[in-house]
Design a protein around this motif. Structure first.
Motif, mmCIF file in Angstrom:
data_model
loop_
_atom_site.group_PDB
_atom_site.id
_atom_site.type_symbol
_atom_site.label_atom_id
_atom_site.label_comp_id
_atom_site.label_asym_id
_atom_site.label_seq_id
_atom_site.Cartn_x
_atom_site.Cartn_y
_atom_site.Cartn_z
ATOM 1 N N ARG A 49 5.586 -2.496 2.837
ATOM 2 C CA ARG A 49 5.726 -3.893 3.276
ATOM 3 C C ARG A 49 6.432 -4.763 2.228
ATOM 4 N NH1 ARG A 49 -0.476 -4.221 4.999
ATOM 5 N NH2 ARG A 49 -0.446 -2.346 3.673
ATOM 6 N N ARG A 50 7.533 -4.207 1.732
ATOM 7 C CA ARG A 50 8.440 -4.887 0.795
ATOM 8 C C ARG A 50 7.891 -4.976 -0.631
ATOM 9 N NH1 ARG A 50 9.844 -8.967 4.981
ATOM 10 N NH2 ARG A 50 8.941 -10.588 3.662
ATOM 11 N N SER A 51 6.665 -4.512 -0.875
ATOM 12 C CA SER A 51 6.178 -4.406 -2.248
ATOM 13 C C SER A 51 6.486 -2.999 -2.761
ATOM 14 C CB SER A 51 4.665 -4.645 -2.317
ATOM 15 O OG SER A 51 4.362 -6.014 -2.341
ATOM 16 N N THR A 52 6.911 -2.907 -4.006
ATOM 17 C CA THR A 52 7.231 -1.615 -4.611
ATOM 18 C C THR A 52 6.359 -1.388 -5.840
ATOM 19 O OG1 THR A 52 9.524 -1.710 -3.833
ATOM 20 C CG2 THR A 52 9.050 -0.223 -5.660
ATOM 21 N N PHE A 53 5.867 -0.155 -5.963
ATOM 22 C CA PHE A 53 5.018 0.240 -7.087
ATOM 23 C C PHE A 53 5.679 1.432 -7.783
ATOM 24 C CE2 PHE A 53 2.531 -1.553 -3.718
ATOM 25 C CZ PHE A 53 1.549 -2.323 -4.307
ATOM 26 N N GLN A 54 5.693 1.409 -9.113
ATOM 27 C CA GLN A 54 6.232 2.549 -9.861
ATOM 28 C C GLN A 54 5.441 2.730 -11.146
ATOM 29 O OE1 GLN A 54 10.295 2.293 -11.299
ATOM 30 N NE2 GLN A 54 10.541 4.512 -11.252
ATOM 31 N N HIS A 105 3.542 -7.712 -11.643
ATOM 32 C CA HIS A 105 2.444 -7.228 -12.483
ATOM 33 C C HIS A 105 2.875 -5.932 -13.168
ATOM 34 C CE1 HIS A 105 -0.038 -10.021 -10.169
ATOM 35 N NE2 HIS A 105 0.306 -9.385 -9.060
ATOM 36 N N ASN A 106 2.491 -5.783 -14.422
ATOM 37 C CA ASN A 106 2.609 -4.513 -15.131
ATOM 38 C C ASN A 106 1.206 -4.125 -15.602
ATOM 39 O OD1 ASN A 106 5.474 -3.617 -15.259
ATOM 40 N ND2 ASN A 106 5.767 -5.636 -16.174
ATOM 41 N N SER A 148 4.046 -0.680 -12.552
ATOM 42 C CA SER A 148 4.733 -1.942 -12.245
ATOM 43 C C SER A 148 4.654 -2.207 -10.751
ATOM 44 C CB SER A 148 6.205 -1.862 -12.666
ATOM 45 O OG SER A 148 6.327 -1.571 -14.035
ATOM 46 N N ARG A 149 4.404 -3.475 -10.412
ATOM 47 C CA ARG A 149 4.419 -3.857 -8.998
ATOM 48 C C ARG A 149 5.357 -5.044 -8.802
ATOM 49 N NH1 ARG A 149 0.145 -6.917 -4.927
ATOM 50 N NH2 ARG A 149 1.459 -6.702 -3.099
ATOM 51 N N LEU A 158 1.102 -9.863 1.917
ATOM 52 C CA LEU A 158 -0.159 -9.451 1.308
ATOM 53 C C LEU A 158 -0.549 -8.049 1.774
ATOM 54 C CD1 LEU A 158 -2.214 -12.770 1.645
ATOM 55 C CD2 LEU A 158 -0.794 -12.011 -0.257
ATOM 56 N N LEU A 159 -0.944 -7.217 0.833
ATOM 57 C CA LEU A 159 -1.330 -5.841 1.158
ATOM 58 C C LEU A 159 -2.842 -5.642 1.165
ATOM 59 C CD1 LEU A 159 1.223 -3.740 -0.939
ATOM 60 C CD2 LEU A 159 1.485 -4.735 1.336
ATOM 61 N N GLY A 160 -3.601 -6.611 0.661
ATOM 62 C CA GLY A 160 -5.054 -6.440 0.611
ATOM 63 C C GLY A 160 -5.437 -5.264 -0.290
#
Length: 309
Positions: free
Chosen positions: A170-175, A205-206, A253-254, A260-262
């Motif tokens: 939903r357009r948020s990326t996490f690595q 956020h990191n 990293s986000r 919102l992903l909850g």
């Protein structure tokens, strides 16, 4: 089983069996006042190798247990385990926690205010996870300065940094990013190097956590950072404790995409972390774990057959 029976008798209604088959137990601990001010819930899972070869897997549940309070208590529990290798330690853990609560009750410190700093606010953030951690410092680099400032050693070589595959939802990326570390100075240098990358530095956020095993003291130096994503650092550190990984720093990293992903955001953070730990051989893959579990189960069955005969 003798230990469990004894603890059940000692603590009565405060002792709770969550799952007898899986050996999951919970105990409510307070400061012994008529109207307790400081309380804490300790949940433990006793693995097959406890107490001779494996420590209990534990979670600490208290809305006030954050920052320095959490780290000091967690380190105390690990020290008790190391000092009593091969012995039953749950009673020692409970009484150590009780001593801490009594000490707090006798002090004049008020209970700290708990504020959320994430752009996502969930009513159940604390309900679905027992170990809730709040960072001490706002700046992740400042958090390590006090640890390394007294060291007179020369600059240590910066460890190599590895990057995991990103997860997008939903357009948020996490690595996730991973580096082997054996000193707090190395943790600081890795973080500084990561933040030189403009893309990583611009992340919403990191979140990070690290665990360093101190051979001379036979204990762990560990800490974590939420970087504004409330409770995420504590969840990441807890994952690393459960996986029993040593001498490694994991940063997730986000980049927030506006939706919102909850609670799903915590799932993605931990999945990223676990994937990169598996990729660089800090923990076995799911397939390898299943094979090992199958072998162990077969050995237990064979031993049982021999015993019956």
């Amino acid at each position: 089983m003798d230990e469990i029976e004894a603890l059940s008798s000692i603590y009565g209604e405060d002792w709770c069996v969550v799952d007898e088959d899986e050996k999951i137990y919970c105990i409510k601990i307070n400061d012994c006042l008529d109207q307790p001010k400081w309380t804490l819930c300790l949940q433990v899972i006793l693995p097959p190798g406890y107490p001779t070869a494996e420590p209990p897997i534990y979670q600490l549940n208290a809305p006030w247990l954050r920052g320095q309070d959490y780290m000091e208590l967690a380190n105390s529990l690990e020290e008790i385990y190391v000092q009593n290798l091969g012995e039953s330690i749950l009673y020692l853990w409970v009484e150590k926690i009780r001593d801490v609560l009594i000490e707090k009750a006798q002090s004049s410190d008020p209970e700290p205010d708990i504020k959320k700093t994430s752009e996502e606010v969930d009513e159940d953030d604390g309900a679905d996870f027992l170990l809730d951690y709040q960072p001490i410092q706002e700046d992740p680099i400042k958090m390590l300065n006090y640890i390394t400032s007294e060291s007179q050693e020369g600059d240590e070589e910066r460890p190599s940094i590895h990057h995991g595959d990103p997860i997008t939802d939903r357009r948020s990326t996490f690595q996730a990013h991973l580096a082997p570390v054996v000193t707090p100075r190395q943790v600081k240098r890795v973080l500084e190097k990561l933040y030189e990358n403009k893309k990583i530095a611009s992340a919403t956020h990191n979140i990070y956590a690290y665990r360093i095993y101190c051979e001379d003291k036979q204990t762990f130096l560990q800490d974590c950072e939420d970087d504004g994503e409330t409770a995420a650092g504590g969840r990441l550190l807890h994952l690393m404790q459960i996986l029993n990984v040593h001498n490694v720093l994991v940063v997730v990293s986000r980049w927030y995409g506006g939706i919102l992903l909850g609670p799903d955001r915590f799932k993605h953070i931990n999945n990223c972390a676990r994937n990169v730990l598996v990729e660089y051989n800090y923990v076995p893959s799911v397939e390898e774990s299943s094979k090992q579990a199958g072998k162990s189960k077969k050995i237990r069955k064979d031993n049982k057959k021999r015993t019956e005969h």
